[in-house]
Design an enzyme around this catalytic site. Sequence first.
Site, PDB file in Angstrom:
ATOM      1  N   HIS A 102       0.802  -1.227   0.000  1.00 56.78           N
ATOM      2  CA  HIS A 102       0.000   0.000   0.000  1.00 56.78           C
ATOM      3  C   HIS A 102       0.839   1.284   0.000  1.00 56.78           C
ATOM      4  O   HIS A 102       0.521   2.256   0.694  1.00 56.78           O
ATOM      5  CB  HIS A 102      -0.957   0.003   1.188  1.00 56.78           C
ATOM      6  N   HIS A 173      -9.574   2.560   0.514  1.00 60.04           N
ATOM      7  CA  HIS A 173      -9.476   1.405   1.405  1.00 60.04           C
ATOM      8  C   HIS A 173     -10.474   1.512   2.559  1.00 60.04           C
ATOM      9  O   HIS A 173     -10.145   1.273   3.719  1.00 60.04           O
ATOM     10  CB  HIS A 173      -8.048   1.297   1.946  1.00 60.04           C
ATOM     11  N   GLU A 298     -11.655  -3.183  -2.895  1.00 59.72           N
ATOM     12  CA  GLU A 298     -10.670  -2.207  -3.342  1.00 59.72           C
ATOM     13  C   GLU A 298     -10.436  -2.333  -4.856  1.00 59.72           C
ATOM     14  O   GLU A 298      -9.629  -3.148  -5.297  1.00 59.72           O
ATOM     15  CB  GLU A 298      -9.345  -2.428  -2.614  1.00 59.72           C
TER      16      GLU A 298
END
Length: 336
Positions: A102, A173, A298
């Site tokens: 991420h 997210h 996502e």
Amino acid sequence: MSDRAPVPVGTMPDGSPILEARLEGDGLSVAILSVGAVIRRLDFHGHPMVLGRDDPHDYVDKTPQCGAIVGRFANRIAGGRFALDGTAYALARNEGGRNHLHGGATGFSRRNWTFTEVDARSLTLAYRSADGEEGYPGALDVTCTYAITGPGTLRATLVATTDRPTIVNLTNHTYFNLLLPPEGFPAPVVDDHVIEIPAEAYLPVDDGQIPTGAIAPVAGTRFDLRRPTRIGTQAFDHAFVLGRETVAEPRPVGRITAAGSDVALTVLATAPAVQFYDGTNLPKAGLGYDARTALCLEPEAFPDAPNHPGFPSATLRPGETYRQIIAYRFTKEDAR
């Protein structure tokens, strides 16, 4: 900037203010933070739909990208390494010292974005990621626009440009739970939520959650979610393949309902894949959440795409524009 200017609600480690702005309309009430461009609260007809923290500093110190825009590359990059145009790049290995996750230890989710436009139904935040930030090449200019576009619908539009070839994969997210109590906490488990993902294939992963490179059919496996399926306790954290290209307008990528709720959530997006994560590891964040008390959908590029020539490219070059659209559509249904 309208008279609905963001208000300070906290302070970043460097002393800059954390700001919050609100959107209202068509049954939605939404609170957005400058840190991470976070969806801090999203209520549908007065009922909370997402996990959110009362203390804004949790989004800097603790939260597992909760409600945030993640990047420069969402999901995982194997070993924190990739090559682009013959040059090798090393990124932070912030997932157990093994992989890049991420966008790194201080990815976009923990950066303080700038509000540039705010009105009652839409707002825009901007962030400039410097050349070399977290190891990525090129400066990247990113904007995120949240807009209420119709009944129960919040739309996020993510746009990025670069001055050097780089890789980009942005997503939101947010953790959803359709059965949250009015105060939003404690959250019940999502085992009885029902999910539907219109994907005919998924990406198998190794023990480090890195794609093997295969694109496998869902038919005959537990990953066949083309019909409404109770989530249960199967532990999902996988990318489902929606196509080989980013499309121009959002298409349905997932639908969620829950026994005991009269709300349905449909997620629409332009991305070629969607990661379904059932929140199994939420307790690791130290926020008091139990396992599987919220789930994420996502929309994104294929995980680890730079290391798999057979995956759709996640490269962005000067003169090109990256664009990703995600829409969350809440509707009232007959109580299940």
